[in-house]
Design a protein around this motif. Structure first.
Motif, mmCIF file in Angstrom:
data_model
loop_
_atom_site.group_PDB
_atom_site.id
_atom_site.type_symbol
_atom_site.label_atom_id
_atom_site.label_comp_id
_atom_site.label_asym_id
_atom_site.label_seq_id
_atom_site.Cartn_x
_atom_site.Cartn_y
_atom_site.Cartn_z
ATOM 1 N N LEU A 133 0.820 -1.205 0.000
ATOM 2 C CA LEU A 133 0.000 0.000 0.000
ATOM 3 C C LEU A 133 0.860 1.264 0.000
ATOM 4 C CD1 LEU A 133 -2.791 -1.169 2.465
ATOM 5 C CD2 LEU A 133 -3.055 -0.727 0.007
ATOM 6 N N THR A 134 2.015 1.185 0.643
ATOM 7 C CA THR A 134 2.953 2.316 0.637
ATOM 8 C C THR A 134 3.521 2.519 -0.765
ATOM 9 O OG1 THR A 134 3.511 1.956 2.967
ATOM 10 C CG2 THR A 134 5.074 3.233 1.655
ATOM 11 N N LYS A 135 3.950 1.438 -1.392
ATOM 12 C CA LYS A 135 4.507 1.533 -2.748
ATOM 13 C C LYS A 135 3.489 2.052 -3.753
ATOM 14 C CE LYS A 135 8.122 -1.886 -2.214
ATOM 15 N NZ LYS A 135 8.521 -3.278 -2.384
ATOM 16 N N LEU A 136 2.216 1.746 -3.539
ATOM 17 C CA LEU A 136 1.154 2.198 -4.438
ATOM 18 C C LEU A 136 0.685 3.621 -4.120
ATOM 19 C CD1 LEU A 136 -0.937 -1.070 -4.706
ATOM 20 C CD2 LEU A 136 0.440 -0.013 -6.508
ATOM 21 N N GLY A 137 1.177 4.193 -3.031
ATOM 22 C CA GLY A 137 0.806 5.559 -2.679
ATOM 23 C C GLY A 137 -0.536 5.688 -1.990
ATOM 24 N N MET A 161 15.507 3.664 17.407
ATOM 25 C CA MET A 161 15.750 2.865 18.610
ATOM 26 C C MET A 161 14.875 3.373 19.727
ATOM 27 S SD MET A 161 17.395 0.390 17.940
ATOM 28 C CE MET A 161 18.397 -0.561 19.014
ATOM 29 N N PRO A 162 13.891 2.676 20.154
ATOM 30 C CA PRO A 162 13.370 1.465 19.531
ATOM 31 C C PRO A 162 12.688 1.825 18.201
ATOM 32 C CG PRO A 162 11.884 2.177 21.267
ATOM 33 C CD PRO A 162 13.071 3.100 21.297
ATOM 34 N N PRO A 163 12.606 0.844 17.305
ATOM 35 C CA PRO A 163 11.977 1.135 16.017
ATOM 36 C C PRO A 163 10.490 1.456 16.177
ATOM 37 C CG PRO A 163 12.600 -1.177 16.174
ATOM 38 C CD PRO A 163 13.082 -0.509 17.405
ATOM 39 N N ARG A 164 10.108 2.627 15.691
ATOM 40 C CA ARG A 164 8.706 3.045 15.755
ATOM 41 C C ARG A 164 8.319 3.646 14.418
ATOM 42 N NH1 ARG A 164 8.211 4.533 21.616
ATOM 43 N NH2 ARG A 164 7.840 2.443 22.404
ATOM 44 N N THR A 165 7.218 3.159 13.888
ATOM 45 C CA THR A 165 6.705 3.698 12.635
ATOM 46 C C THR A 165 5.268 4.137 12.834
ATOM 47 O OG1 THR A 165 6.069 1.473 11.948
ATOM 48 C CG2 THR A 165 8.175 2.280 11.133
ATOM 49 N N ARG A 166 4.841 5.020 11.973
ATOM 50 C CA ARG A 166 3.468 5.504 12.011
ATOM 51 C C ARG A 166 2.943 5.476 10.579
ATOM 52 N NH1 ARG A 166 0.845 6.389 16.022
ATOM 53 N NH2 ARG A 166 -0.865 7.827 16.192
ATOM 54 N N TYR A 167 1.768 4.929 10.416
ATOM 55 C CA TYR A 167 1.156 4.823 9.101
ATOM 56 C C TYR A 167 -0.061 5.738 9.033
ATOM 57 C CZ TYR A 167 4.097 0.750 8.622
ATOM 58 O OH TYR A 167 5.184 -0.084 8.554
ATOM 59 N N SER A 168 -0.213 6.395 7.900
ATOM 60 C CA SER A 168 -1.381 7.248 7.673
ATOM 61 C C SER A 168 -1.774 7.156 6.204
ATOM 62 C CB SER A 168 -1.084 8.693 8.065
ATOM 63 O OG SER A 168 -0.008 9.198 7.303
ATOM 64 N N LEU A 169 -2.985 7.566 5.924
ATOM 65 C CA LEU A 169 -3.485 7.523 4.555
ATOM 66 C C LEU A 169 -3.012 8.740 3.767
ATOM 67 C CD1 LEU A 169 -7.154 6.434 5.268
ATOM 68 C CD2 LEU A 169 -5.341 5.019 4.307
ATOM 69 N N THR A 170 -2.718 8.522 2.508
ATOM 70 C CA THR A 170 -2.439 9.614 1.591
ATOM 71 C C THR A 170 -3.783 10.123 1.054
ATOM 72 O OG1 THR A 170 -2.361 8.143 -0.312
ATOM 73 C CG2 THR A 170 -0.263 8.522 0.857
ATOM 74 N N GLU A 171 -3.743 11.067 0.152
ATOM 75 C CA GLU A 171 -4.972 11.540 -0.481
ATOM 76 C C GLU A 171 -5.699 10.391 -1.168
ATOM 77 O OE1 GLU A 171 -6.445 14.529 -4.061
ATOM 78 O OE2 GLU A 171 -4.401 14.726 -3.309
ATOM 79 N N ALA A 172 -4.925 9.525 -1.837
ATOM 80 C CA ALA A 172 -5.526 8.362 -2.512
ATOM 81 C C ALA A 172 -6.189 7.433 -1.503
ATOM 82 C CB ALA A 172 -4.471 7.612 -3.318
ATOM 83 N N GLY A 173 -5.564 7.241 -0.362
ATOM 84 C CA GLY A 173 -6.147 6.388 0.670
ATOM 85 C C GLY A 173 -7.395 6.997 1.281
ATOM 86 N N ARG A 174 -7.342 8.298 1.557
ATOM 87 C CA ARG A 174 -8.521 8.970 2.126
ATOM 88 C C ARG A 174 -9.691 8.958 1.149
ATOM 89 N NH1 ARG A 174 -4.366 12.235 3.733
ATOM 90 N NH2 ARG A 174 -4.838 13.799 2.149
ATOM 91 N N ALA A 175 -9.395 8.943 -0.132
ATOM 92 C CA ALA A 175 -10.461 8.897 -1.144
ATOM 93 C C ALA A 175 -11.242 7.586 -1.085
ATOM 94 C CB ALA A 175 -9.870 9.104 -2.538
ATOM 95 N N LEU A 176 -10.675 6.571 -0.446
ATOM 96 C CA LEU A 176 -11.371 5.288 -0.309
ATOM 97 C C LEU A 176 -12.438 5.315 0.789
ATOM 98 C CD1 LEU A 176 -8.350 2.917 -0.835
ATOM 99 C CD2 LEU A 176 -10.371 3.083 -2.287
ATOM 100 N N GLU A 177 -12.533 6.419 1.512
ATOM 101 C CA GLU A 177 -13.545 6.512 2.561
ATOM 102 C C GLU A 177 -14.947 6.303 1.997
ATOM 103 O OE1 GLU A 177 -14.793 9.200 6.401
ATOM 104 O OE2 GLU A 177 -13.446 10.084 4.915
ATOM 105 N N THR A 178 -15.220 6.834 0.820
ATOM 106 C CA THR A 178 -16.547 6.653 0.228
ATOM 107 C C THR A 178 -16.800 5.195 -0.133
ATOM 108 O OG1 THR A 178 -15.710 7.273 -1.954
ATOM 109 C CG2 THR A 178 -16.724 9.023 -0.649
ATOM 110 N N VAL A 179 -15.747 4.483 -0.503
ATOM 111 C CA VAL A 179 -15.878 3.052 -0.800
ATOM 112 C C VAL A 179 -16.231 2.296 0.473
ATOM 113 C CG1 VAL A 179 -14.637 0.990 -1.575
ATOM 114 C CG2 VAL A 179 -14.270 3.185 -2.745
ATOM 115 N N VAL A 180 -15.512 2.584 1.562
ATOM 116 C CA VAL A 180 -15.774 1.925 2.843
ATOM 117 C C VAL A 180 -17.186 2.268 3.324
ATOM 118 C CG1 VAL A 180 -15.063 1.788 5.273
ATOM 119 C CG2 VAL A 180 -13.336 1.784 3.462
ATOM 120 N N GLN A 181 -17.596 3.519 3.181
ATOM 121 C CA GLN A 181 -18.950 3.913 3.585
ATOM 122 C C GLN A 181 -20.012 3.199 2.749
ATOM 123 O OE1 GLN A 181 -18.681 8.170 3.188
ATOM 124 N NE2 GLN A 181 -18.029 8.452 5.305
#
Length: 106
Positions: free
Chosen positions: A58-62, A72-92
């Motif tokens: 999903l990251t590679k696809l944007g 240290m310690p390894p910490r990552t945070r994931y969030s939606l891009t504009e393309a990901g947020r556009a899927l909100e209507t699909v989920v709804q």
């Protein structure tokens, strides 16, 4: 036929979104950005290797973006891009369909 003529956006979108856990990840990230473990708890039942694979794709696809909060310690945070947020209507739309046509089984 060249590559552009053979590309079907509906087919490509269905191929991506039908992968197990993908829509669960998107739905969880629609609520708020999350770290890896927080995301794993939010979607429940997905093993770490599969979750890492889906997040990488999903990251590679944007669709999502990965922020490295610390090494240290390894910490990552994931969030939606504009393309990901556009899927909100699909989920709804899926939620509305499920509420209308699927009933909870006793």
């Amino acid at each position: 036929m060249n590559r552009e003529e053979s590309f079907c956006p509906v087919y490509a979108a269905i191929e991506l979104l039908q992968e197990k856990w993908t829509l669960h990840i998107i739905r969880a990230l629609l609520e708020a950005p999350r770290g890896f473990n927080e995301l794993a708890r939010a979607i429940g039942g997905c093993n770490s290797a599969t979750l890492a694979q889906r997040l990488d794709r999903l990251t590679k696809l944007g669709v999502i973006e990965k922020e490295i909060a610390s090494h240290m310690p390894p910490r990552t945070r994931y969030s939606l891009t504009e393309a990901g947020r556009a899927l909100e209507t699909v989920v709804q739309a899926i939620e509305a369909w499920g509420r209308r046509y699927l009933r909870e089984r006793s």
